[in-house]
Design an enzyme around this catalytic site. Structure first.
Site, PDB file in Angstrom:
ATOM      1  CG  HIS A 294       0.109   1.821   6.811  1.00 18.75           C
ATOM      2  ND1 HIS A 294      -0.457   2.465   5.730  1.00 18.75           N
ATOM      3  CD2 HIS A 294       0.923   0.867   6.282  1.00 18.75           C
ATOM      4  CE1 HIS A 294      -0.012   1.921   4.607  1.00 18.75           C
ATOM      5  NE2 HIS A 294       0.831   0.952   4.918  1.00 18.75           N
TER       6      HIS A 294
ATOM      7  CB  ALA B 188      -0.935  -0.013   1.196  1.00 18.04           C
ATOM      8  CD  GLU B 189       0.153   4.274   1.290  1.00 17.23           C
ATOM      9  OE1 GLU B 189      -0.657   5.014   0.710  1.00 17.23           O
ATOM     10  OE2 GLU B 189      -0.197   3.261   1.921  1.00 17.23           O
ATOM     11  CB  THR B 190       7.485   2.167  -0.392  1.00 19.50           C
ATOM     12  OG1 THR B 190       7.131   0.840  -0.802  1.00 19.50           O
ATOM     13  CG2 THR B 190       8.961   2.199  -0.028  1.00 19.50           C
TER      14      THR B 190
END
Length: 262
Positions: A73, A45-47
């Site tokens: 997060h 979802a994210e880096t």
């Protein structure tokens, strides 16, 4: 060039729960295109990418497809990495985001991490037939925040049963859609959909709670709230409403430490 990378499950005390985020603590900024390719390769979802600057860290977040304005997060995951693997000793960790300004994270004695984020400003929205069709059920109320729509429903069971049309969601003019209701065992529950960002359903969305917390604080007449995101992985969030700021707390668990070729 070798680059250390960490994968942290955020908003959980259980491995394989919560929301996984990759974290790279850089010596200096990489090219935007390189960071986007790393995020796409990670397919999370994210880096998050962070660079030390004097008394703070600059912080940016990428989905597999785009850079985003705010990611809770992955911020929690970055703080977890700095506290546990980079020997950061202060109780308060200061991030500066080019898109969201100052973000503070505090660590208490038990290891709980508390993020201090700006409150989202929401306005009541008129009925949105395209959103209702995409989600599959008419909400009681609709609100529009800075980047997301928030849809209010009556029961937790409605939130659990929702099966949105992701093709239609992908056509909406917003980052994502939050659906929420009063919880059975917590103050409120939610789910978050953002196919426009390459995330059909996000497991746990810290930034969405800057929108959710003021609404439920007013509705339930309390400033300290417990929340659960009802994705398949699930996540537990503690929220405090402080007017123009929201404190969002959770735990983290390390899944992976490794190196990537850049």
């Amino acid at each position: 060039m070798k680059q250390k990378i960490y994968q942290i499950d955020a908003f959980t005390t259980t491995l394989y729960g919560g929301n996984p985020a990759a974290v790279c603590i850089l010596e200096k900024w990489l090219a935007n295109d390189t960071m986007q390719k790393i995020a796409a390769e990670n397919n999370l979802a994210e880096t998050a990418f962070a660079v030390a600057k004097d008394d703070h860290y600059e912080l940016r977040w990428f989905t597999p497809e785009v850079e985003v304005n705010l990611c809770g997060h992955a911020t929690l995951a970055t703080a977890f990495v700095l506290y546990n693997y980079y020997a950061f000793k202060e109780n308060t960790l200061r991030f500066i985001s080019p898109r969201s300004g100052e973000l503070l994270v505090q660590k208490n004695d038990s290891g709980l991490l508390t993020m201090d984020f700006p409150t989202d400003v929401v306005t009541s929205a008129t009925e949105q037939p395209n959103i209702t069709e995409a989600i599959g059920k008419k909400p009681l109320e609709i609100f529009k925040g800075k980047t997301d729509y928030m849809l209010i429903y009556e029961t937790q069971e409605e939130i659990e049963a929702m099966q949105p049309n992701f093709h239609l969601l992908n056509e909406l003019d917003c980052r994502g859609v939050i659906i929420t209701a009063k919880g059975n065992d917590v103050d409120f529950v939610s789910r978050f959909f953002a196919p426009q960002c390459g995330i059909p359903e996000d497991p746990v969305t810290g930034s969405a709670h800057t929108t959710l917390t003021p609404y439920w604080s007013d509705k339930l007449n309390k400033n300290i709230l417990t929340a659960k995101q009802l994705s398949e992985r699930g996540g537990d969030i503690q929220c405090e409403y402080h007017g123009d700021r929201v404190k969002i707390s959770g735990n983290g668990v390390c899944y992976l430490v490794g190196e990537i070729n850049v």
